[in-house]
Design a protein around this motif. Structure first.
Motif, PDB file in Angstrom:
ATOM      1  N   SER A 105      48.894  33.603  36.338  1.00  0.00           N
ATOM      2  CA  SER A 105      49.509  34.503  37.308  1.00  0.00           C
ATOM      3  C   SER A 105      48.914  34.272  38.701  1.00  0.00           C
ATOM      4  O   SER A 105      49.470  34.680  39.709  1.00  0.00           O
ATOM      5  CB  SER A 105      49.295  35.956  36.890  1.00  0.00           C
ATOM      6  OG  SER A 105      47.987  36.367  37.192  1.00  0.00           O
ATOM      7  N   ARG A 106      47.757  33.613  38.752  1.00  0.00           N
ATOM      8  CA  ARG A 106      47.154  33.292  40.045  1.00  0.00           C
ATOM      9  C   ARG A 106      47.372  31.830  40.416  1.00  0.00           C
ATOM     10  O   ARG A 106      46.720  31.311  41.328  1.00  0.00           O
ATOM     11  CB  ARG A 106      45.649  33.541  39.990  1.00  0.00           C
ATOM     12  CG  ARG A 106      45.310  34.977  39.769  1.00  0.00           C
ATOM     13  CD  ARG A 106      43.820  35.154  39.686  1.00  0.00           C
ATOM     14  NE  ARG A 106      43.516  36.525  39.380  1.00  0.00           N
ATOM     15  CZ  ARG A 106      42.305  36.972  39.104  1.00  0.00           C
ATOM     16  NH1 ARG A 106      41.304  36.126  39.101  1.00  0.00           N
ATOM     17  NH2 ARG A 106      42.094  38.233  38.839  1.00  0.00           N
ATOM     18  N   VAL A 131      39.851  42.702  35.824  1.00  0.00           N
ATOM     19  CA  VAL A 131      39.754  42.060  37.144  1.00  0.00           C
ATOM     20  C   VAL A 131      39.593  40.547  37.024  1.00  0.00           C
ATOM     21  O   VAL A 131      40.266  39.784  37.710  1.00  0.00           O
ATOM     22  CB  VAL A 131      38.575  42.658  37.949  1.00  0.00           C
ATOM     23  CG1 VAL A 131      38.432  41.970  39.309  1.00  0.00           C
ATOM     24  CG2 VAL A 131      38.753  44.164  38.119  1.00  0.00           C
ATOM     25  N   ARG A 154      32.274  43.558  41.264  1.00  0.00           N
ATOM     26  CA  ARG A 154      33.655  44.069  41.251  1.00  0.00           C
ATOM     27  C   ARG A 154      34.289  44.010  39.859  1.00  0.00           C
ATOM     28  O   ARG A 154      35.315  44.634  39.624  1.00  0.00           O
ATOM     29  CB  ARG A 154      34.533  43.378  42.301  1.00  0.00           C
ATOM     30  CG  ARG A 154      34.693  41.904  42.153  1.00  0.00           C
ATOM     31  CD  ARG A 154      35.339  41.305  43.381  1.00  0.00           C
ATOM     32  NE  ARG A 154      36.771  41.490  43.427  1.00  0.00           N
ATOM     33  CZ  ARG A 154      37.650  40.669  42.856  1.00  0.00           C
ATOM     34  NH1 ARG A 154      37.248  39.615  42.170  1.00  0.00           N
ATOM     35  NH2 ARG A 154      38.937  40.893  42.959  1.00  0.00           N
ATOM     36  N   ASP A 289      42.617  49.423  57.643  1.00  0.00           N
ATOM     37  CA  ASP A 289      42.028  49.279  56.303  1.00  0.00           C
ATOM     38  C   ASP A 289      42.517  50.369  55.354  1.00  0.00           C
ATOM     39  O   ASP A 289      42.322  50.266  54.140  1.00  0.00           O
ATOM     40  CB  ASP A 289      40.487  49.356  56.377  1.00  0.00           C
ATOM     41  CG  ASP A 289      39.851  47.998  56.663  1.00  0.00           C
ATOM     42  OD1 ASP A 289      40.567  46.989  56.534  1.00  0.00           O
ATOM     43  OD2 ASP A 289      38.665  47.965  57.015  1.00  0.00           O
ATOM     44  N   PRO A 291      45.213  52.572  53.344  1.00  0.00           N
ATOM     45  CA  PRO A 291      46.589  52.517  52.851  1.00  0.00           C
ATOM     46  C   PRO A 291      47.472  53.497  53.622  1.00  0.00           C
ATOM     47  O   PRO A 291      47.048  54.616  53.906  1.00  0.00           O
ATOM     48  CB  PRO A 291      46.459  52.961  51.395  1.00  0.00           C
ATOM     49  CG  PRO A 291      45.061  52.634  51.015  1.00  0.00           C
ATOM     50  CD  PRO A 291      44.246  52.825  52.260  1.00  0.00           C
TER      51      PRO A 291
ATOM     52  N   ASN B 385      50.177  34.125  46.525  1.00  0.00           N
ATOM     53  CA  ASN B 385      50.223  35.300  45.652  1.00  0.00           C
ATOM     54  C   ASN B 385      48.795  35.726  45.350  1.00  0.00           C
ATOM     55  O   ASN B 385      48.163  35.225  44.429  1.00  0.00           O
ATOM     56  CB  ASN B 385      50.946  34.962  44.346  1.00  0.00           C
ATOM     57  CG  ASN B 385      52.368  34.552  44.595  1.00  0.00           C
ATOM     58  OD1 ASN B 385      53.156  35.314  45.139  1.00  0.00           O
ATOM     59  ND2 ASN B 385      52.695  33.326  44.237  1.00  0.00           N
ATOM     60  N   GLN B 387      45.692  38.614  44.590  1.00  0.00           N
ATOM     61  CA  GLN B 387      45.536  39.824  43.785  1.00  0.00           C
ATOM     62  C   GLN B 387      44.301  40.555  44.244  1.00  0.00           C
ATOM     63  O   GLN B 387      43.365  39.942  44.744  1.00  0.00           O
ATOM     64  CB  GLN B 387      45.392  39.456  42.310  1.00  0.00           C
ATOM     65  CG  GLN B 387      46.701  38.948  41.733  1.00  0.00           C
ATOM     66  CD  GLN B 387      46.672  38.940  40.225  1.00  0.00           C
ATOM     67  OE1 GLN B 387      45.629  38.756  39.633  1.00  0.00           O
ATOM     68  NE2 GLN B 387      47.817  39.148  39.612  1.00  0.00           N
ATOM     69  N   GLY B 388      44.317  41.857  44.074  1.00  0.00           N
ATOM     70  CA  GLY B 388      43.104  42.601  44.407  1.00  0.00           C
ATOM     71  C   GLY B 388      43.412  43.878  45.157  1.00  0.00           C
ATOM     72  O   GLY B 388      44.563  44.300  45.276  1.00  0.00           O
ATOM     73  N   ARG B 390      43.296  46.397  48.547  1.00  0.00           N
ATOM     74  CA  ARG B 390      43.789  46.211  49.907  1.00  0.00           C
ATOM     75  C   ARG B 390      42.844  45.368  50.767  1.00  0.00           C
ATOM     76  O   ARG B 390      43.251  44.401  51.400  1.00  0.00           O
ATOM     77  CB  ARG B 390      43.996  47.592  50.548  1.00  0.00           C
ATOM     78  CG  ARG B 390      44.572  47.555  51.952  1.00  0.00           C
ATOM     79  CD  ARG B 390      44.753  48.978  52.485  1.00  0.00           C
ATOM     80  NE  ARG B 390      45.248  48.967  53.846  1.00  0.00           N
ATOM     81  CZ  ARG B 390      46.531  48.886  54.168  1.00  0.00           C
ATOM     82  NH1 ARG B 390      47.448  48.829  53.217  1.00  0.00           N
ATOM     83  NH2 ARG B 390      46.919  48.872  55.418  1.00  0.00           N
ATOM     84  N   GLU B 392      40.539  43.376  49.859  1.00  0.00           N
ATOM     85  CA  GLU B 392      40.384  42.024  49.331  1.00  0.00           C
ATOM     86  C   GLU B 392      41.561  41.140  49.750  1.00  0.00           C
ATOM     87  O   GLU B 392      41.400  39.969  50.078  1.00  0.00           O
ATOM     88  CB  GLU B 392      40.261  42.060  47.806  1.00  0.00           C
ATOM     89  CG  GLU B 392      38.949  42.700  47.358  1.00  0.00           C
ATOM     90  CD  GLU B 392      38.882  42.968  45.851  1.00  0.00           C
ATOM     91  OE1 GLU B 392      37.777  42.954  45.314  1.00  0.00           O
ATOM     92  OE2 GLU B 392      39.950  43.202  45.224  1.00  0.00           O
TER      93      GLU B 392
END
Lengths: 413, 413
Positions: A105-106, A131, A154, A289, A291, B385, B387-388, B390, B392
């Motif tokens: 997926s990455r 993660v 993390r 930063d 949301p 694409n 992931q992570g 905001r 990041e």
């Protein structure tokens, strides 16, 4: 019997990496009334790992092992656990599938090394890593539970909080819960904060100071048998502290300065635009930063050169020549113009000398002007004399600008 | 056999204080070729302290105990050492005199508690504290040396460096001096880096990996009798690693990605301007973190709203409607236009979904487009694409943009 935490890794033992997982987990466990009895750090050496597991199994009710679950050769936690347990490593197809999916997926291809991350002692149960690819595992030996988790903070933190802590809370005896609370201030030095609070009598609450540049944080610590009892103690202490510090106190609930400010901007439906020179975009970046920041942040410009200030913000060339780019005249024009261009309620302009070069006797490194313009309430500017390294001056300048916005919102009725 | 460090203190075990003495001492010892085998942290509890001393005495050649030498009741290192040693605590008049003098010179009165700080196990030798009142002491048990030092870093560090380290250096078998070097990569996952390097034979150099989001760092560790010997080993290892990683390797000398990129921009006299949406100014801020950045960074805009993109960057309203703000068409226009507006060589445009809200099935959170425009070489864009969280996604997006600039500079002849 209490908990033991074992941190593993050559990098930690050689002093190359500062282990922060132990401190973080100990603080969290203590806040839940769970005592951490021992902490051991050990290198990536199988014999040392197994010896540490043996010692811990005799003196702890639960053992948390961090690190050593990566795909490389120096990751030895699983094989050491397997030998300690006398339980063979077996391949877990399900975990391997999940690791492969995550990688794909990455846009990454799984390789042979990832198979190693799907090998666990047969007697162990896996712990999902949402993660990264380093899954954890757990098992019991003679009444002591072992939890193996990755060392990357993390990944470690969510796995510990979601999948280990609830088990510990239900399985272990708890003491009187010790709780701590962080208060954050901006705008006063540490000794001035201490001076203002020196006469206060805080009932059963210990107060500690920590300089967290450019802020000063206060740590309140207390204990009690129930959450309401503890909360009551905190509540009355915060009232007293707040009475002495007023608007300098911006957070009693872990909020950052930008979060506290964003909350006010959103609540009061105030919009903002920024024109930056020495902070180079850091102010805008911090304001975005949060949301949902598009509700209050409209646009920003970074006008590093005089040419950019003139072309993008119609700053007067005459004023630039007469007063210089680092002046109240220029930052007020920057603030006014960026506000008008974007149609926001507030405009901020910043210009200063972040260093290390560019200082003069009249305007040394650290001289910073911040202009503030409001659509109805006019424009003003403030001059600051900061000290420090380039990134420190960028940081404190952006904090000072955010704090101006916060204080405006607090007083805007 | 190696060294063990024991950190003591309830504050450390409760996670209220981050212990930095261990990390500092481990780094110093390692640089002298002395191996730290174990590190234990333990609370101010006599039984736990004595038990830790016993375990350490069996596995270490020298043990450094920090903390617990203060004047208060919870300072238990001396009494624990006395019981461990079976050697009575005796009052040392000379040390007491020295403590009283020090207090008086600071305008403070000695009290009963300070007598406690002059009590040491009869079999121990004292270690002077020139900074504070907590003197240390040392003794030998069955071939293992114990050193007790205060926990306050500004007292611990000079005592360790001046009075303990020289003894350890002369008493312990030293390995050859160990040196380390950090290499930094961007753009490949940890396991892909490991896979590419898995076949390499690095002569006497150990290779460790560390995920330092969003980068993967490599730590080379080697030892040797002389600096030239060590440097030679590093040099040939770096050549081999560089051959496998190519442009993914951006630093062999602690430089950050932005520093490495700035160096190339300055050397090749290339200028840059930025147009940011989801990164909110972070790209510009990182590019201007470097002293002298005004030589290459001309200006930046943060166009959060579609309106700002149209007004400030003349992005086609039709394209915004047809392809959306997060599209190759839009970032290419952003990059082109900010370059033209500022007269720079390179223009960068970034638009994406940093989250946590705003994602769609077609463009989930983490979808980011980066446009790159050069005055002579045209324009292109890339889709990512990520992931992570905001911050990041903001961080890795800005890193990806900086990396595009770096690679362009490397290949620009």
């Amino acid at each position: 019997m209490s908990i033991e935490i074992i941190s593993t890794g050559n990098e930690i033992m050689a002093g190359l990496t500062l282990d922060t997982n132990f401190n973080w987990a100990a603080s969290l466990l203590t806040s839940k009334g769970i005592t951490v009895g021992y902490h051991t750090s050990v290198s990536d050496n199988k014999d040392h790992l197994i010896s540490s597991f043996k010692i811990a199994s005799k003196r702890a009710k639960a053992v948390i092992v961090t690190g050593g679950l990566g795909p490389t050769e120096d990751d030895l936690s699983s094989i050491s656990a397997s030998e300690f347990l006398s339980s063979e490593l077996v391949f877990n197809q399900q975990v391997h599938n999940s690791i492969c999916e995550k990688l794909k997926s990455r846009g990454r291809e799984p390789n042979e090394n990832h198979k190693k991350q799907a090998m666990f002692p047969e007697a162990a149960e896996t712990i999902e890593n949402k993660v990264g690819t380093a899954w954890g595992f757990k098992f019991e030996v003679d009444g002591t539970w072992f939890y193996f988790l990755p060392g990357v903070p993390r990944e470690f933190k969510p796995m510990f909080t979601e999948m280990v802590l609830p088990e510990l809370e239900s399985a272990l005896d708890k003491n009187e819960a010790t709780s701590s609370k962080m208060l954050k201030t901006f705008g006063l030095g540490e000794s001035e904060v201490a001076r203002r609070l020196s006469g206060l009598k805080l009932d059963g609450v210990d107060l500690g100071y920590r300089l967290k540049f450019p802020e000063v944080h206060l740590r309140l610590v207390t204990s009690g048998n129930s959450e309401p009892e503890v909360e009551k103690k905190f509540h009355s202490s915060i009232d007293l502290i707040s009475g002495e510090l007023g608007e300098y106190l911006f957070s009693t609930d872990e909020k950052t300065l930008e979060e506290a400010t964003a909350e006010l901007l959103l609540k009061k439906k105030i919009t903002i635009a920024t024109a930056e020179s020495c902070t180079g975009g850091l102010l805008a970046s911090r304001l975005t930063d949060i949301p949902g920041s598009s509700a209050y942040f409209l646009r920003g410009v970074i006008t590093y050169s005089n040419e950019a200030k003139v072309e993008m913000l119609r700053v007067s060339e005459k004023d630039l020549g007469k007063y210089g780019a680092v002046s109240s005249q220029v930052v007020e024009q920057m603030a006014e113009e960026v506000r008008k261009l974007s149609g926001s309620d507030i405009g901020i302009g910043i210009s200063g000398i972040a260093g290390p070069g560019g200082g003069t006797p009249a305007k040394p490194v650290g001289t910073v002007y911040i202009g503030f313009s409001h659509k109805d309430k006019g424009v003003f500017s403030k001059k600051y004399n900061f000290q420090g390294l380039r990134f420190e001056i960028k940081t404190i300048s952006s904090s000072a600008a955010i704090d101006l916005v916060r204080k405006f919102c607090l007083n805007d009725v």
